[in-house]
Motif scaffolding. Structure first.
Motif, short mmCIF file in Angstrom:
data_model
loop_
_atom_site.label_atom_id
_atom_site.label_comp_id
_atom_site.label_asym_id
_atom_site.label_seq_id
_atom_site.Cartn_x
_atom_site.Cartn_y
_atom_site.Cartn_z
N ALA A 134 0.82 -1.21 0.00
CA ALA A 134 0.00 0.00 0.00
C ALA A 134 0.86 1.26 0.00
CB ALA A 134 -0.94 -0.02 1.20
N ILE A 135 1.84 1.30 0.88
CA ILE A 135 2.66 2.52 0.99
C ILE A 135 3.47 2.73 -0.28
CG2 ILE A 135 4.46 3.71 2.28
CD1 ILE A 135 3.52 2.29 4.78
N SER A 136 4.01 1.63 -0.81
CA SER A 136 4.79 1.75 -2.05
C SER A 136 3.93 2.31 -3.17
CB SER A 136 5.34 0.37 -2.41
OG SER A 136 5.86 0.38 -3.70
N LEU A 137 2.73 1.76 -3.30
CA LEU A 137 1.82 2.20 -4.36
C LEU A 137 1.39 3.64 -4.12
CD1 LEU A 137 0.14 1.63 -6.89
CD2 LEU A 137 -1.57 0.56 -5.44
N TRP A 138 1.09 3.96 -2.88
CA TRP A 138 0.63 5.30 -2.53
C TRP A 138 1.71 6.34 -2.84
CZ3 TRP A 138 2.22 8.89 1.18
CH2 TRP A 138 1.34 9.94 1.39
N LEU A 139 2.95 6.03 -2.48
CA LEU A 139 4.06 6.94 -2.76
C LEU A 139 4.22 7.13 -4.27
CD1 LEU A 139 6.82 5.88 -0.21
CD2 LEU A 139 5.87 8.18 -0.49
N PHE A 140 4.11 6.02 -4.99
CA PHE A 140 4.26 6.06 -6.44
C PHE A 140 3.17 6.92 -7.06
CE2 PHE A 140 6.98 4.08 -9.49
CZ PHE A 140 6.29 4.12 -10.70
N LEU A 141 1.93 6.72 -6.56
CA LEU A 141 0.79 7.45 -7.12
C LEU A 141 0.92 8.95 -6.86
CD1 LEU A 141 -2.29 5.16 -6.35
CD2 LEU A 141 -1.08 5.45 -8.50
N SER A 142 1.61 9.29 -5.79
CA SER A 142 1.73 10.71 -5.45
C SER A 142 2.51 11.47 -6.51
CB SER A 142 2.37 10.88 -4.07
OG SER A 142 3.70 10.42 -4.11
N VAL A 143 3.22 10.74 -7.37
CA VAL A 143 4.01 11.37 -8.43
C VAL A 143 3.12 11.65 -9.65
CG1 VAL A 143 5.94 10.91 -10.05
CG2 VAL A 143 6.15 10.31 -7.63
N PHE A 144 2.02 10.95 -9.78
CA PHE A 144 1.17 11.03 -10.98
C PHE A 144 -0.12 11.76 -10.69
CE2 PHE A 144 3.40 7.98 -13.65
CZ PHE A 144 4.20 7.33 -12.72
N ARG A 145 -0.57 12.54 -11.68
CA ARG A 145 -1.86 13.19 -11.50
C ARG A 145 -2.98 12.18 -11.73
NH1 ARG A 145 -3.17 18.87 -14.26
NH2 ARG A 145 -1.45 19.45 -12.95
N ARG A 146 -2.79 11.31 -12.71
CA ARG A 146 -3.83 10.33 -13.01
C ARG A 146 -3.46 9.00 -12.33
NH1 ARG A 146 -3.03 12.97 -17.87
NH2 ARG A 146 -4.77 14.27 -18.46
N TRP A 147 -4.30 8.61 -11.38
CA TRP A 147 -3.97 7.44 -10.57
C TRP A 147 -3.87 6.17 -11.39
CZ3 TRP A 147 -7.09 3.19 -10.36
CH2 TRP A 147 -8.42 3.35 -10.77
N TYR A 148 -4.67 6.06 -12.47
CA TYR A 148 -4.66 4.81 -13.22
C TYR A 148 -3.36 4.65 -14.01
CZ TYR A 148 -6.78 8.24 -16.39
OH TYR A 148 -7.05 9.36 -17.09
N ILE A 149 -2.80 5.76 -14.43
CA ILE A 149 -1.51 5.68 -15.13
C ILE A 149 -0.42 5.28 -14.15
CG2 ILE A 149 0.23 6.98 -16.43
CD1 ILE A 149 -2.13 8.65 -17.55
N GLY A 150 -0.46 5.93 -12.98
CA GLY A 150 0.52 5.59 -11.95
C GLY A 150 0.43 4.12 -11.56
#
Lengths: 507, 224
Positions: B48-64
């Motif tokens: 969860a944390i890894s994905l959450w951190l990664f998503l924080s870099v992207f505006r579009r969550w599905y791309i992240g």
């Protein structure tokens, strides 16, 4: 289309009969299997020590390897032709290596998977065991070599390379369910249900196999099973109807092992050696639940049937188990023959016919004062194939309303050793009372002990195993006998009698 | 040039932490009511944390998520391949562990190099991505352990269940309005409900949904 109401109803039924993981863990394992005793069975070596202490036969241990140092010192030449390598704390059959034979003039063994195992390969496997690769929780472990069981000839045709075993679930000294586990090619010779072994339910009374299941090939949802009728590797071999040898001994051993473990709910794994007979492999403190599907019956239902039942002896425990949890085979016999199977004692219900009930109004005051009028009387009846006619106790008949029997009290006291004398008296009684009684349909001359006696006969509708029959009874004074009613051969048409069946009430 | 990697969204840390605690109740619910077993709480957390951190870099969550999954599977494929190769080799256990981790890292490297080759983007420039990859390494390693201990089928079942828990945690925590809602006074009411649910689950002894389908054949056999 799935009907939600039907699903709910099925869920409710299943919840009442089947034991799930949640209930098993909360109400049985946590309450009946304290951790202090669980540690003995979780470690197979400690378990063997326990068995030795209680004189429970187990496969012999050849050598124990506790460290890498011991491993380096193994004399491979001294090891037998065939043996088994096991982790002390392994689960689900993981880490078990069955070595079938030694290659000629070499120090190499052939495994169940057909591979050749050299000492270096074995060392590597043992190192993995010692490092906890196969153990519960990945903790460091010991390895040991054990004798290889020689499979009993009855089970050998059904076994693909490995060792079949029988798991018996024992709840508070009473065996409640059992299954036979047969290794297959898919399970790579292990008797592990999760690996693809065949699991066959066993009728506890007769020790005969019933339904067989095998894990579905691919099932992402959970462990679901396919019902099979033949062995997957040997399609000519039917799986039901196989009689397990040493069945009584297996049940006795299972109870003994459960008592030795000091836990209340265990699965005892037993194998049958060709020469030594039944041997206990291990006791499982968290037995799996797939056994319910193999037996097409819920564990919870069976536990409820014996809940809080106190059992003093092993023989009594086995008797209860056989009576309450056998019967699959009976049902098959009943289905094939169309006949119900009765035991030596059955609960029956005697009903007062309508005309008898009406006629009670005309009874004398003496009768009305003494007897409470009953429309039906449930009694224990002896099923006596040695008797031709059925018989009912005088007092029971009176309670149902056959008050006219009170006029014949003197006749009950008569008995004649001489048959001619008895016949003469019988004719006199017949003539004297002909047409006089409404509820007594006649008289019969019967042999009772060493004398001849005259008995009135009455007809009573009787309920036996859900079937209502009009049975002609002779009336006798049975107050000094164990059963107030006996059902004789003449009224047992359409039934089969199993003398081993005993009447045990379900709680 | 079109860039997949746009500026990060705002982060509500307080709401995230509270949400994390609330989501822990999903684990017993999935386990004891539905009957899905996951693989270790720590794996779901790092997932969860890894994905959450990664998503924080992207505006579009599905791309992240898609990119993260690409890295996840690349690492997993390499990790499992190395494990399978080393499984029966006569080498020390912890050396095997190190080599598997190295294999996972190689998987990430190959995947990142692929992104660079196709899109000209160096993901590791972002601190959040670097931190995410460290946690992802741990997560993928746990998945390889799951595979080695439980076999393919159980690996899929538990892997999906763990991923489901982690994914729901991460993506819902990424949803800002939800975090805003939780950060307000309603948080204590929600936490109270969660505690109540957990207490109910503490003595839950009914059949799970999965067990219902597993044991249903017993009813069918009885009807026969």
């Amino acid at each position: 289309m799935l009907n939600p109401l039907r699903l709910l109803s099925e869920y409710k039924t299943l919840n009442e009969e089947v034991l799930g993981l949640n209930r098993r863990n909360l109400e049985f394992i946590k309450k009946l299997n304290p951790p202090i005793y669980r540690k003995y069975v979780d470690n197979k070596l400690l378990c063997k020590r326990l068995f030795k202490k209680h004189k429970i036969p187990t496969p012999k241990t050849i050598k124990v390897i506790r460290s890498v140092t011991t491993l380096e010192k193994i004399d491979w030449n001294s090891l037998p032709r065939s043996f088994v390598v096991k982790p002390a704390r392994g689960t689900h059959g993981r880490g078990i290596l069955v070595l079938f034979g030694k290659r000629k003039n070499t120090v190499e063994w052939i495994g169940a998977d057909g591979k050749i195992y050299t000492p270096s390969l074995l060392k590597e496997h043992l190192t993995n065991i010692l490092n906890g690769y196969y153990s519960m929780g990945g903790v460091k472990d010991f390895a040991y070599f054990e004798e290889r069981i020689k499979v009993h000839p009855v089970l050998k045709p059904y076994t693909y390379k490995g060792i079949p075993d029988i798991r018996v679930i024992v709840y508070r000294k009473i065996p409640i369910m059992a299954m036979l586990r047969l290794p297959t090619r898919r399970s790579r010779g292990t008797a592990n249900l999760h690996a693809g072994a065949v699991s066959v339910g066993i009728d506890l009374r007769y020790g005969i196999t019933t339904h067989a299941i095998v894990l579905k090939e691919v099932d992402l949802l959970s462990d679901r099973y396919d019902v099979v009728s033949v062995h997957p590797d040997y399609p000519y071999l039917k799986l039901s109807g196989l009689k397990i040898p040493y069945w009584n001994e297996i049940l006795e051993l299972a109870i003994k092992a459960q008592k030795a473990s000091k836990m209340g709910y265990v699965g005892v794994d037993i194998t049958i050696d060709r020469e030594r007979g039944p041997l206990v492999i291990e006791v499982n403190a968290r037995p799996g639940l797939g056994i319910q599907v193999a037996n097409a019956a819920g564990l919870l239902e069976r536990i409820n049937a014996v809940y809080k039942r106190k059992v003093k002896t092993t023989a009594r425990a086995i008797e209860i188990a056989k009576t309450l949890f056998g019967g699959e085979i009976e049902e098959e016999v009943e289905a094939i023959t169309g006949k119900q199977i009765l035991g030596l004692v059955e609960n029956v219900v005697l009903y007062a016919p309508d005309d008898v009930k009406l006629f009670r109004k005309k009874a004398p005051l003496e009768y009305k004062k003494r007897f409470v009028k009953l429309a039906e009387i449930p009694v224990k009846a002896k099923i006596d194939t040695g008797a031709l006619y059925s018989s009912v106790d005088y007092n029971v008949a009176l309670k149902l309303g056959y008050w006219e029997l009170m006029e014949l009290q003197d006749i009950f006291k008569e008995s004649y050793k001489d048959i001619e004398q008895a016949r003469k008296r019988f004719e006199e009684v017949k003539t004297a009372y002909e047409g006089r009684f409404k509820t007594i349909i006649g008289f019969k001359l019967v042999r009772s002990g060493s004398a001849n006696v005259i008995r009135p006969i009455i007809e009573i509708p009787t309920l036996i195993r859900g079937e209502l029959r009009k049975i002609i009874y002779t009336v006798a004074d049975r107050s000094h006998l164990l059963y107030p009613v006996i059902i004789g051969r003449r009224d047992l048409k359409g039934y089969l009698v199993d003398p081993s069946m005993k009447l045990i009430r379900r709680k | 040039m079109f860039s997949l990697f746009e500026l990060p969204a705002t982060t509500n840390w307080a709401g995230f932490i509270i949400w994390f605690v609330i989501m822990f109740s999903a684990v017993p619910f999935l386990r004891y009511v539905v009957g899905i077993r996951h693989w270790r709480n720590s794996t779901a957390i790092t997932f969860a944390i890894s994905l959450w951190l990664f998503l924080s870099v992207f505006r579009r969550w599905y791309i992240g998520t898609a990119v993260w999954l690409y890295l996840f599977f690349a690492g997993l494929a390499f990790g499992v391949a190395v494990y399978k190769y080393l499984r029966l080799k006569p080498i020390h256990y912890y050396v095997k562990v190190s080599l598997v981790i190295l294999g996972i890292f190689m998987g990430f490297f190959v995947a990142l190099w692929g992104i660079y080759s196709l899109l000209g983007v160096v993901l590791l420039r972002s601190q959040e991505v670097s931190a995410s990859l460290i946690l992802l390494l741990s997560t993928v390693y746990e998945y390889v352990v799951l595979y080695s201990r439980k076999g393919t089928l159980e690996f899929i079942r538990r892997g999906v269940a763990t991923g489901l828990v982690g994914f729901i945690w991460a993506t819902s925590a990424y949803y800002d309005p939800l975090l805003q809602f939780i950060s307000t006074y309603q948080a204590f009411f929600i936490i109270g409900l969660v505690v109540l649910l957990v207490f109910i689950l503490a003595r839950w002894n009914y059949l799970t949904v999965v067990e219902f389908f597993r044991f249903r054949p017993i009813l069918e056999a009885k009807r026969d």
